[in-house]
Write an enzyme that holds these catalytic residues in place. Structure first.
Site, PDB file in Angstrom:
ATOM      1  N   LYS A  13       0.821  -1.226   0.000  1.00  0.00           N
ATOM      2  CA  LYS A  13       0.000   0.000   0.000  1.00  0.00           C
ATOM      3  C   LYS A  13       0.848   1.265   0.000  1.00  0.00           C
ATOM      4  O   LYS A  13       0.557   2.226  -0.694  1.00  0.00           O
ATOM      5  CB  LYS A  13      -0.880   0.057   1.244  1.00  0.00           C
ATOM      6  N   ARG A  88     -10.174   1.772   9.329  1.00  0.00           N
ATOM      7  CA  ARG A  88      -9.840   0.369   9.583  1.00  0.00           C
ATOM      8  C   ARG A  88     -11.115  -0.409   9.954  1.00  0.00           C
ATOM      9  O   ARG A  88     -11.130  -1.634   9.886  1.00  0.00           O
ATOM     10  CB  ARG A  88      -8.832   0.309  10.734  1.00  0.00           C
ATOM     11  N   ARG A 127      11.526  -7.197   5.533  1.00  0.00           N
ATOM     12  CA  ARG A 127      11.415  -5.749   5.353  1.00  0.00           C
ATOM     13  C   ARG A 127      12.459  -4.995   6.181  1.00  0.00           C
ATOM     14  O   ARG A 127      12.698  -5.306   7.348  1.00  0.00           O
ATOM     15  CB  ARG A 127      10.012  -5.276   5.752  1.00  0.00           C
ATOM     16  N   ARG A 160      12.370  -3.584  11.110  1.00  0.00           N
ATOM     17  CA  ARG A 160      11.347  -2.999  11.987  1.00  0.00           C
ATOM     18  C   ARG A 160      11.247  -3.838  13.245  1.00  0.00           C
ATOM     19  O   ARG A 160      11.118  -5.048  13.184  1.00  0.00           O
ATOM     20  CB  ARG A 160      10.011  -2.961  11.271  1.00  0.00           C
ATOM     21  N   ARG A 171      -0.990  -9.340  13.648  1.00  0.00           N
ATOM     22  CA  ARG A 171      -1.485  -8.158  12.939  1.00  0.00           C
ATOM     23  C   ARG A 171      -2.352  -8.550  11.750  1.00  0.00           C
ATOM     24  O   ARG A 171      -3.374  -7.922  11.482  1.00  0.00           O
ATOM     25  CB  ARG A 171      -0.304  -7.295  12.452  1.00  0.00           C
TER      26      ARG A 171
END
Ligand SMILES: [Zn+2]
Length: 220
Positions: A13, A88, A127, A160, A171
């Protein structure tokens, strides 16, 4: 143009939001950035947000909604915006639509980026992020030009801290549970298109433009 981006963590996104921002000259408004800004400033809403983030949970609806609606009032968002990470939930969507209707600025398009969970996990585990400019890279799929260094600003990249597998799966689980009703909500209103986001970045970008043209009948 007022656009909402939906999709699980790892669907790309953020990257697609940047493409759209360049093409249409609109700001990307990401709840993550708003949270970080409010937390850094130590505002009351920021402190509430921090408690949830620290627990690996989403920030409560009313806190998030207040922050985002305030952000949409800023001058750069008057001509349109790209929302990433909001709404959300259905109550957030309803609050947003009420606020936009009151301002005579209805939504243009909701883009739902879809990828299988296993691919999301794989992407997120690899990531790496620039702590300075927030650009994200991927050791496997999208490495920086120089290993460990941000292409844009030259800062050292880091993994991260919340990207361990258990947290990622949690998540994703929360995402699916909370977002399914939201997808249905926008679909029923004729505002939503699914985008298959498994393809390479450029292909997904083209699909995104087509979907927006289709929803807004703007083929120029
Ligand atoms: Zn950077």
């Amino acid at each position: 143009m007022r656009i909402i981006l939906l999709g699980p963590p790892g669907a790309g996104k953020g990257t697609q939001g940047r493409h759209l921002a360049e093409r249409y000259g609109l700001p990307v408004i990401a709840t993550g950035d708003i949270f970080r800004e409010q937390i850094a400033k130590g505002t009351p809403l920021g402190l509430q947000a921090k408690e949830s983030v620290d627990r690996g949970e989403y920030v409560p609806d009313d806190v998030t909604t207040k922050m985002v609606l305030a952000r949409l009032e800023e001058p750069d968002a008057r001509e349109g915006f790209i929302l990433d990470g909001f709404p959300r939930t259905v109550p957030q969507a309803q609050a947003l639509e009420r606020a936009l209707a009151a301002a005579g600025r209805p939504l243009s398009a909701v883009l739902n980026f879809k990828i299988p969970d296993e691919l999301a996990v794989k992407r997120l585990m690899a990531r790496i992020v620039c702590p300075n400019c927030r650009r994200s890279y991927n050791k496997e799929f999208k490495p920086p030009r120089v290993a460990g260094i941000c292409d844009v600003c030259g800062h050292a990249l880091e993994s991260r801290s919340d990207d361990d597998e258990a947290t990622i799966r949690r998540r994703l689980e929360i995402y699916h549970r909370e977002t399914k009703p939201l997808v249905l909500y926008f679909w029923e209103r004729g505002l939503l298109r699914d985008i298959d986001a498994e393809a390479p970045e450029e292909v997904v970008a083209d699909r995104t433009i087509e979907a927006i043209a289709d929803l807004t009948e703007d083929y120029g």
